[in-house]
Design a protein around this motif. Structure first.
Motif, PDB file in Angstrom:
ATOM      1  N   LEU A  75      11.678   6.733  15.793  1.00 48.02           N
ATOM      2  CA  LEU A  75      12.328   7.028  17.060  1.00 48.02           C
ATOM      3  C   LEU A  75      11.460   6.548  18.207  1.00 48.02           C
ATOM      4  O   LEU A  75      10.236   6.685  18.169  1.00 48.02           O
ATOM      5  N   PRO A  98      16.102  10.042  22.916  1.00 49.25           N
ATOM      6  CA  PRO A  98      17.087   9.004  22.592  1.00 49.25           C
ATOM      7  C   PRO A  98      16.967   8.603  21.125  1.00 49.25           C
ATOM      8  O   PRO A  98      15.902   8.217  20.664  1.00 49.25           O
ATOM      9  N   GLY A  99      18.029   8.775  20.373  1.00 48.01           N
ATOM     10  CA  GLY A  99      18.012   8.398  18.966  1.00 48.01           C
ATOM     11  C   GLY A  99      17.729   9.514  18.000  1.00 48.01           C
ATOM     12  O   GLY A  99      17.827   9.324  16.788  1.00 48.01           O
ATOM     13  N   GLY A 100      17.392  10.712  18.478  1.00 51.60           N
ATOM     14  CA  GLY A 100      17.134  11.783  17.532  1.00 51.60           C
ATOM     15  C   GLY A 100      16.429  12.972  18.145  1.00 51.60           C
ATOM     16  O   GLY A 100      16.145  13.020  19.346  1.00 51.60           O
ATOM     17  N   ALA A 154      19.442  10.549  14.790  1.00 49.78           N
ATOM     18  CA  ALA A 154      20.862  10.756  15.060  1.00 49.78           C
ATOM     19  C   ALA A 154      21.733  10.221  13.933  1.00 49.78           C
ATOM     20  O   ALA A 154      22.805  10.765  13.656  1.00 49.78           O
ATOM     21  N   THR A 155      21.275   9.166  13.251  1.00 49.34           N
ATOM     22  CA  THR A 155      22.071   8.573  12.172  1.00 49.34           C
ATOM     23  C   THR A 155      22.102   9.460  10.927  1.00 49.34           C
ATOM     24  O   THR A 155      22.938   9.262  10.047  1.00 49.34           O
ATOM     25  N   TYR A 196      23.725  15.947  25.743  1.00 52.38           N
ATOM     26  CA  TYR A 196      22.771  15.131  24.986  1.00 52.38           C
ATOM     27  C   TYR A 196      23.408  14.563  23.717  1.00 52.38           C
ATOM     28  O   TYR A 196      23.314  13.363  23.448  1.00 52.38           O
ATOM     29  N   PHE A 197      24.054  15.417  22.919  1.00 49.22           N
ATOM     30  CA  PHE A 197      24.632  14.929  21.666  1.00 49.22           C
ATOM     31  C   PHE A 197      25.806  13.984  21.925  1.00 49.22           C
ATOM     32  O   PHE A 197      26.004  13.026  21.166  1.00 49.22           O
ATOM     33  N   ARG A 219      25.939  11.876  24.273  1.00 51.08           N
ATOM     34  CA  ARG A 219      25.311  10.586  24.597  1.00 51.08           C
ATOM     35  C   ARG A 219      24.754   9.898  23.353  1.00 51.08           C
ATOM     36  O   ARG A 219      24.457   8.712  23.381  1.00 51.08           O
ATOM     37  N   GLN A 220      24.600  10.657  22.254  1.00 45.98           N
ATOM     38  CA  GLN A 220      24.204  10.057  20.973  1.00 45.98           C
ATOM     39  C   GLN A 220      25.426   9.705  20.132  1.00 45.98           C
ATOM     40  O   GLN A 220      25.307   9.417  18.937  1.00 45.98           O
ATOM     41  N   ASN A 221      26.619   9.732  20.760  1.00 43.70           N
ATOM     42  CA  ASN A 221      27.896   9.451  20.067  1.00 43.70           C
ATOM     43  C   ASN A 221      28.184  10.470  18.973  1.00 43.70           C
ATOM     44  O   ASN A 221      28.765  10.143  17.931  1.00 43.70           O
TER      45      ASN A 221
END
Length: 406
Positions: free
Chosen positions: A74, A103-105, A126-127, A194-195, A197-199
């Motif tokens: 990250l 950003p990303g997790g 996030a993935t 926040y979440f 924005r992480q899709n």
């Protein structure tokens, strides 16, 4: 800090020169220490701005390590991170720690107040996230939300933490005016944003689809009490370990049993998305019958199978129990009774006072007197007893978060 500690990392010849200068000019000692401190802070700031964290938690947390070993690094940019201090984490470990929404997790630091560049306790990209639930915890004196994050790996435990309304005041927003404007409102709004924005679309009261209501009821699983949440994507029982998540796609049937005029049991038949996973049945008891209509409406809305009247289920229903149609009527009658009781004034009416002065048959006088005295005494005892229990309950709940924490 001593001079030797401050300059231990210097080459031998440079350290000797600094020591000689301090020996000849003692006043320079503080100057050298201030210079060392400034350079150290400057270096820490530059390395923490964009630090790549590989999801490798501390060795003490083997469960977390197993669930995050395959995630990509990250980019933890301090200018873009939302930091929530002192979050009560329950799963996969029980500690009060700082949570970094990067950003990303998501990153959980090893101790409160730890620097963002320190080794993390837990990292979740996030993935790796399957679903996010931000659910209110009922019967609290101030707002509490349970943040529940399930992972795509079937063998991984979910992440569970409690966020309180106090975090709105203590949260550290991203630096810079533009970034800070992205997070406004209370902490609940910030976490949802926040979440998103992480899709990742979290499930919460605010994100319910139009036409759906938020249904949650108190229930027991064996001797363990908890709350059943009926959500658009899942039925969840929490929040004591283990938390049970029944995704709607895996629910084979919902059944009602042990139905009485005041409570009923609910049975969830479930099979997960693992091919060799067996079908399980989980029973929840002591559910208030006044919740039946809301639950049954949820079952019908989502097209879940109702096996309450199936042949194999009928044998388990008590002979004195009532079936769902009768339970609906009982629920409505109970609600009407509650409304009528709320409208009735408290205290003795004029009729009751005059009634006490009427003459009665002498054979009943003693019985009536005993009955009245005993009844008043019992009423007073019941009122005082229930009040003390309510006070104890409120005191205990105010000191708890999920389960026995907070």
């Amino acid at each position: 800090m001593t001079t030797d500690q401050a300059f231990a990392a210097l080459p031998d010849d440079l350290r000797a020169q600094v020591s000689k200068a301090i020996e000849q000019y003692p006043g320079t000692r503080n100057v050298f220490l201030a210079l060392y401190s400034h350079l150290t802070d400057l270096n820490d700031s530059s390395t923490s701005k964009k630090r790549k964290l590989t999801p490798t938690p501390s060795s003490s947390n083997t469960t977390a390590a197993a669930t995050t070993s395959s995630a990509s690094p990250l980019n933890v940019d301090e200018d873009k991170c939302l930091r929530i201090p002192g979050v009560s984490v329950q799963i996969p470990l029980r500690k009060r720690l700082d949570v970094i929404l990067a950003p990303g997790g998501l990153v959980i630091l090893q101790k409160p107040g730890a620097h963002i560049s320190d080794p993390p306790e837990f990292v979740l990209g996030a993935t790796q996230i399957r679903a996010v639930y931000l659910l209110p915890i009922p019967e609290k004196t101030r707002p509490h939300w349970a943040l529940l994050i399930t992972q795509k790996a079937a063998s991984s435990e979910p992440l569970l933490a409690t966020i309180t309304a106090d975090a709105t005041r203590t949260v550290i927003k991203p630096t810079g005016a533009a970034a800070g404007e992205l997070y406004s409102g209370d902490i609940n709004d910030m976490v949802l944003l926040y979440f998103q924005r992480q899709n990742i679309e979290p499930t919460s009261v605010q994100t319910l689809p139009p036409g759906q209501t938020f249904v949650h009821v108190s229930a027991h699983r064996g001797s363990k009490d908890g709350v059943l949440y009926f959500l658009p994507g899942a039925v969840i029982f929490g929040f004591k370990k283990p938390v049970l998540v029944f995704e709607l796609g895996g629910i084979r049937a919902i059944s009602y049993s042990s139905i009485t005029s005041s409570t009923f049991n609910l049975i969830v038949k479930y099979k997960g998305d693992v091919d060799d996973e067996a079908v399980t049945e989980t029973e929840f008891s002591m559910i208030d019958q006044r919740s039946f209509e809301d639950i049954n409406r949820f079952v019908d809305y989502h097209g879940l199978s109702n096996e309450s009247l199936a042949e194999e289920r009928r044998a388990k229903v008590d002979a004195k129990a009532v079936f769902p149609d009768e339970l609906i009527r009982a629920s409505r009658e109970e609600s009407k009774k509650d409304q009528q009781e709320q409208r009735q004034p408290t205290g003795k009416s004029a009729d009751s006072v005059n009634f006490a002065n009427h003459e009665f048959d002498s054979e009943d006088d003693d019985d009536d007197a005993d009955f009245g005295a005993g009844g008043d005494q019992n009423d007073e005892e019941d009122e005082s007893g229930s009040g003390s229990e309510d006070e104890r309950s409120e005191d205990e709940e105010a000191s708890e978060d999920i389960g026995d924490s907070d």
